[in-house]
Motif scaffolding. Structure first.
Motif, PDB file in Angstrom:
ATOM      1  N   GLY A 199      35.996  41.601  42.577  1.00 27.93           N
ATOM      2  CA  GLY A 199      34.896  42.221  41.843  1.00 27.93           C
ATOM      3  C   GLY A 199      35.179  43.677  41.498  1.00 27.93           C
ATOM      4  O   GLY A 199      34.947  44.122  40.372  1.00 27.93           O
ATOM      5  N   LEU A 200      35.687  44.423  42.465  1.00 26.10           N
ATOM      6  CA  LEU A 200      36.002  45.834  42.206  1.00 26.10           C
ATOM      7  C   LEU A 200      37.133  45.927  41.176  1.00 26.10           C
ATOM      8  O   LEU A 200      37.076  46.746  40.246  1.00 26.10           O
ATOM      9  CB  LEU A 200      36.414  46.533  43.507  1.00 26.10           C
ATOM     10  CG  LEU A 200      35.289  46.778  44.523  1.00 26.10           C
ATOM     11  CD1 LEU A 200      35.873  47.210  45.876  1.00 26.10           C
ATOM     12  CD2 LEU A 200      34.307  47.846  44.020  1.00 26.10           C
ATOM     13  N   LEU A 201      38.146  45.090  41.328  1.00 23.37           N
ATOM     14  CA  LEU A 201      39.265  45.102  40.365  1.00 23.37           C
ATOM     15  C   LEU A 201      38.798  44.685  38.973  1.00 23.37           C
ATOM     16  O   LEU A 201      39.384  45.083  37.964  1.00 23.37           O
ATOM     17  CB  LEU A 201      40.382  44.164  40.852  1.00 23.37           C
ATOM     18  CG  LEU A 201      41.128  44.643  42.109  1.00 23.37           C
ATOM     19  CD1 LEU A 201      41.960  43.509  42.709  1.00 23.37           C
ATOM     20  CD2 LEU A 201      42.016  45.860  41.798  1.00 23.37           C
ATOM     21  N   ALA A 202      37.725  43.903  38.929  1.00 19.52           N
ATOM     22  CA  ALA A 202      37.198  43.429  37.645  1.00 19.52           C
ATOM     23  C   ALA A 202      36.232  44.434  37.027  1.00 19.52           C
ATOM     24  O   ALA A 202      35.625  44.156  35.996  1.00 19.52           O
ATOM     25  CB  ALA A 202      36.507  42.085  37.824  1.00 19.52           C
ATOM     26  N   GLY A 203      36.083  45.593  37.679  1.00 20.98           N
ATOM     27  CA  GLY A 203      35.306  46.644  37.037  1.00 20.98           C
ATOM     28  C   GLY A 203      33.987  46.981  37.692  1.00 20.98           C
ATOM     29  O   GLY A 203      33.250  47.845  37.194  1.00 20.98           O
ATOM     30  N   ALA A 204      33.651  46.344  38.819  1.00 26.16           N
ATOM     31  CA  ALA A 204      32.412  46.724  39.502  1.00 26.16           C
ATOM     32  C   ALA A 204      32.551  48.152  40.031  1.00 26.16           C
ATOM     33  O   ALA A 204      33.647  48.588  40.411  1.00 26.16           O
ATOM     34  CB  ALA A 204      32.112  45.756  40.645  1.00 26.16           C
ATOM     35  N   ASP A 205      31.441  48.874  40.056  1.00 25.36           N
ATOM     36  CA  ASP A 205      31.455  50.261  40.527  1.00 25.36           C
ATOM     37  C   ASP A 205      31.383  50.351  42.042  1.00 25.36           C
ATOM     38  O   ASP A 205      31.811  51.348  42.623  1.00 25.36           O
ATOM     39  CB  ASP A 205      30.239  51.007  39.946  1.00 25.36           C
ATOM     40  CG  ASP A 205      30.195  50.928  38.437  1.00 25.36           C
ATOM     41  OD1 ASP A 205      31.094  51.493  37.797  1.00 25.36           O
ATOM     42  OD2 ASP A 205      29.274  50.265  37.913  1.00 25.36           O
ATOM     43  N   ALA A 206      30.752  49.364  42.641  1.00 25.65           N
ATOM     44  CA  ALA A 206      30.456  49.466  44.065  1.00 25.65           C
ATOM     45  C   ALA A 206      30.583  48.105  44.737  1.00 25.65           C
ATOM     46  O   ALA A 206      30.542  47.056  44.081  1.00 25.65           O
ATOM     47  CB  ALA A 206      29.036  49.997  44.277  1.00 25.65           C
ATOM     48  N   TRP A 207      30.741  48.173  46.042  1.00 22.74           N
ATOM     49  CA  TRP A 207      30.739  46.973  46.895  1.00 22.74           C
ATOM     50  C   TRP A 207      29.670  47.177  47.958  1.00 22.74           C
ATOM     51  O   TRP A 207      29.787  48.093  48.778  1.00 22.74           O
ATOM     52  CB  TRP A 207      32.130  46.799  47.523  1.00 22.74           C
ATOM     53  CG  TRP A 207      32.258  45.701  48.545  1.00 22.74           C
ATOM     54  CD1 TRP A 207      31.390  44.697  48.844  1.00 22.74           C
ATOM     55  CD2 TRP A 207      33.380  45.519  49.430  1.00 22.74           C
ATOM     56  NE1 TRP A 207      31.883  43.905  49.842  1.00 22.74           N
ATOM     57  CE2 TRP A 207      33.108  44.378  50.232  1.00 22.74           C
ATOM     58  CE3 TRP A 207      34.587  46.206  49.628  1.00 22.74           C
ATOM     59  CZ2 TRP A 207      33.993  43.924  51.207  1.00 22.74           C
ATOM     60  CZ3 TRP A 207      35.460  45.747  50.604  1.00 22.74           C
ATOM     61  CH2 TRP A 207      35.174  44.607  51.378  1.00 22.74           C
ATOM     62  N   TYR A 208      28.650  46.357  47.905  1.00 20.34           N
ATOM     63  CA  TYR A 208      27.597  46.367  48.919  1.00 20.34           C
ATOM     64  C   TYR A 208      28.017  45.365  49.986  1.00 20.34           C
ATOM     65  O   TYR A 208      27.927  44.160  49.770  1.00 20.34           O
ATOM     66  CB  TYR A 208      26.256  46.008  48.281  1.00 20.34           C
ATOM     67  CG  TYR A 208      25.783  47.079  47.302  1.00 20.34           C
ATOM     68  CD1 TYR A 208      25.303  48.303  47.773  1.00 20.34           C
ATOM     69  CD2 TYR A 208      25.836  46.894  45.919  1.00 20.34           C
ATOM     70  CE1 TYR A 208      24.875  49.297  46.894  1.00 20.34           C
ATOM     71  CE2 TYR A 208      25.405  47.886  45.037  1.00 20.34           C
ATOM     72  CZ  TYR A 208      24.937  49.079  45.534  1.00 20.34           C
ATOM     73  OH  TYR A 208      24.522  50.072  44.671  1.00 20.34           O
ATOM     74  N   SER A 209      28.466  45.874  51.122  1.00 26.52           N
ATOM     75  CA  SER A 209      29.259  45.052  52.035  1.00 26.52           C
ATOM     76  C   SER A 209      28.592  44.765  53.379  1.00 26.52           C
ATOM     77  O   SER A 209      28.238  45.683  54.127  1.00 26.52           O
ATOM     78  CB  SER A 209      30.603  45.725  52.285  1.00 26.52           C
ATOM     79  OG  SER A 209      31.352  44.977  53.214  1.00 26.52           O
ATOM     80  N   VAL A 210      28.495  43.490  53.686  1.00 24.26           N
ATOM     81  CA  VAL A 210      28.006  43.055  55.005  1.00 24.26           C
ATOM     82  C   VAL A 210      28.985  43.491  56.096  1.00 24.26           C
ATOM     83  O   VAL A 210      28.623  44.199  57.033  1.00 24.26           O
ATOM     84  CB  VAL A 210      27.852  41.507  55.030  1.00 24.26           C
ATOM     85  CG1 VAL A 210      27.502  41.020  56.436  1.00 24.26           C
ATOM     86  CG2 VAL A 210      26.808  41.058  54.022  1.00 24.26           C
ATOM     87  N   ILE A 211      30.231  43.080  55.976  1.00 23.13           N
ATOM     88  CA  ILE A 211      31.198  43.337  57.045  1.00 23.13           C
ATOM     89  C   ILE A 211      31.578  44.822  57.105  1.00 23.13           C
ATOM     90  O   ILE A 211      31.984  45.322  58.170  1.00 23.13           O
ATOM     91  CB  ILE A 211      32.447  42.426  56.899  1.00 23.13           C
ATOM     92  CG1 ILE A 211      33.285  42.409  58.181  1.00 23.13           C
ATOM     93  CG2 ILE A 211      33.302  42.844  55.713  1.00 23.13           C
ATOM     94  CD1 ILE A 211      32.625  41.750  59.366  1.00 23.13           C
ATOM     95  N   GLY A 212      31.382  45.527  55.999  1.00 25.42           N
ATOM     96  CA  GLY A 212      31.694  46.959  55.975  1.00 25.42           C
ATOM     97  C   GLY A 212      30.910  47.767  56.999  1.00 25.42           C
ATOM     98  O   GLY A 212      31.361  48.814  57.451  1.00 25.42           O
ATOM     99  N   GLY A 213      29.746  47.270  57.392  1.00 24.23           N
ATOM    100  CA  GLY A 213      28.955  47.975  58.391  1.00 24.23           C
ATOM    101  C   GLY A 213      29.507  47.821  59.793  1.00 24.23           C
ATOM    102  O   GLY A 213      29.164  48.594  60.694  1.00 24.23           O
TER     103      GLY A 213
END
Lengths: 303, 303
Positions: A199-213
């Motif tokens: 998604g990020l490589l496809a141009g999304a600005d942000a990643w709202y991440s479950v595991i990131g927390g």
């Protein structure tokens, strides 16, 4: 720009049906240290829907206290519009810099219901609002056209969209389609951790991440690689976490992330709000195995 | 037997986001007068999921005060098990004679989650419990096997099942299948008003009725005809309400029932909790037309 990069969603661990403030604080403190771009407290991962108004306010305040310079966003979803407005006010008072709003439903909602909800809320609040599209929990499906209507409202800053396709071209087309539908400056963030690198490589600005927390370091690394346009590196780093993505698919990201935090000593056992049971012993053994595999993947990378 | 016949679910009308106690009381008073067998306050039709604990307790108390000798049941569903337990205690204190429990979800629930919820609640309460299977709102789908597990628990008195088939043989087979799976004495009630006559004729013990809370007379008539085994008469009386069944299919039973109550002067306009909008003017005109048609149907019957 506040709505880019990695937004890490910490769990809100419970002990004996009360918020475990020490565990929550420790989870939050890891996030600025890892360099996440923002912290979303009381998101779906933070069990907002299950918490009382007082619990939510307390959790947001703790997040703000321990986030350092990292901005804190807060989930404000609730079934009744007046409850959402009360949550928004409490979140702002607690120091949240943006508000994440999902159309939580019991009775199925119409497009007009959801538009009016966002219209009412954005007219009342002062903080920016993130549109939270999570059909797996809200059971409401946004159309691109509804994104467009809502994104015209004042203070709409970002849209959290469901996982795009893992096919790069399809993901790029979808993100462009959403971008074309909303005003310039509205950020587009992806959820669905397994597909986030794509998604990020496809141009999304942000990643709202479950595991990131819970695992901020590897998710920050994926995000930075993608932001630098290092396609192979971003996908390889995401692939390192594949044992988790597979468990997410099987048991849902929340239960697996809770088991990861419990396995790593970051949360007490059975930290999710009942009736949501923790994973059983067999599944926990598989989580422990997955974490071992991930560590091996990461060590091989370093070598 | 308390869990047979017609259980009428009154709306909980709101005015300016507060419970309209006068309107609620007036709705309740019509129900014993019409001869309903029980009243379920704060069911889905009574918007329980949207009400605060204080609002729910007040509404249950009002229902008990105005129900005369008719037993009052109360919805106790909530997202978190501890909240359900608190609702159960409050409902019992307010005089509810049975508790209706739905597995309300935000995170999708597993069978084990739901079983443990019912196990925990039935171990704590003293009143009988009705299992409330309403996948359209809870997004949880019970298997017949899970009915069987839960129905073994103490105090499980009845299961409210989703609308059975409108085909009489299929409905009869389904109700027999559920009956075979649960202990003798556990009543089986149908929901889905359009299919209720078929369900009662097919052997269901009870009808848990949305429209029965607002139009008790015709729903009592359908129930009595079905209980007497008057197949043609029960189906004909249900067919009189066909203009409503058709609107239920199009707009959902809650919004249409609210519009009916508003049209009849039994509830203030836009009596549902926001974000649930009332029907628009075109749809309201169709509700008014449907009520006129139903009146004609009923008059022709009398002649």
């Amino acid at each position: 720009m506040m709505f880019t990069g990695l937004s890490a969603f910490p769990l809100t661990p419970l002990t004996d049906d009360s918020v475990d403030e020490a565990a929550f604080t420790a989870l939050v403190q890891r996030l600025p240290a890892a360099g996440v771009d923002s912290i979303t407290a009381v998101g779906s991962t933070g069990s907002y829907a299950y918490l009382s108004a007082a619990e939510r306010a307390r959790v947001i305040r703790l997040a703000v206290e321990h986030a350092g310079q990292t901005p804190v966003f807060a989930g404000i979803g609730a079934l009744r519009t007046s409850q959402v407005l009360a949550q928004a006010e409490a979140a702002q008072s607690a120091g949240a810099q943006a508000l994440l709003l999902a159309p939580v439903s019991y009775q199925p909602l119409t497009d007009d219901d959801v538009f009016e909800l966002f219209r009412t809320v954005t007219a009342e609040v002062s903080a920016p609002v993130i549109v939270y599209d999570n059909p797996g929990t809200t059971r409401f499906t946004f159309s691109t056209q509804l994104y467009a209507r809502i994104a015209q409202l004042p203070r709409i800053a970002s849209i959290k969209i469901p996982p795009p396709s893992t096919d790069p071209d399809a993901a790029r087309a979808r993100i462009q389609e959403v971008r074309d539908a909303v005003p310039a400056g509205v950020s587009i963030g992806v959820s669905g951790d397994a597909a986030a690198a794509t998604g990020l490589l496809a141009g999304a600005d942000a990643w709202y991440s479950v595991i990131g927390g819970t695992l901020p370091d590897p998710t920050v690394a994926i995000t930075r690689a993608a932001q630098r346009g290092e396609t192979e590196q971003a996908l390889a780093l995401s692939e390192h976490l594949a044992p988790l993505w597979s468990l997410f698919g099987e048991f849902g990201s929340l239960r697996v992330t809770a088991a990861v935090a419990e396995q790593l000593g970051l949360a007490p056992k059975n930290c999710l709000p009942l009736p949501i049971l923790g994973l059983d012993d067999d599944a926990r053994a598989r989580v422990a195995e997955a974490l071992k595999l991930i560590e091996q993947n990461q060590n091989e990378q370093v070598v």
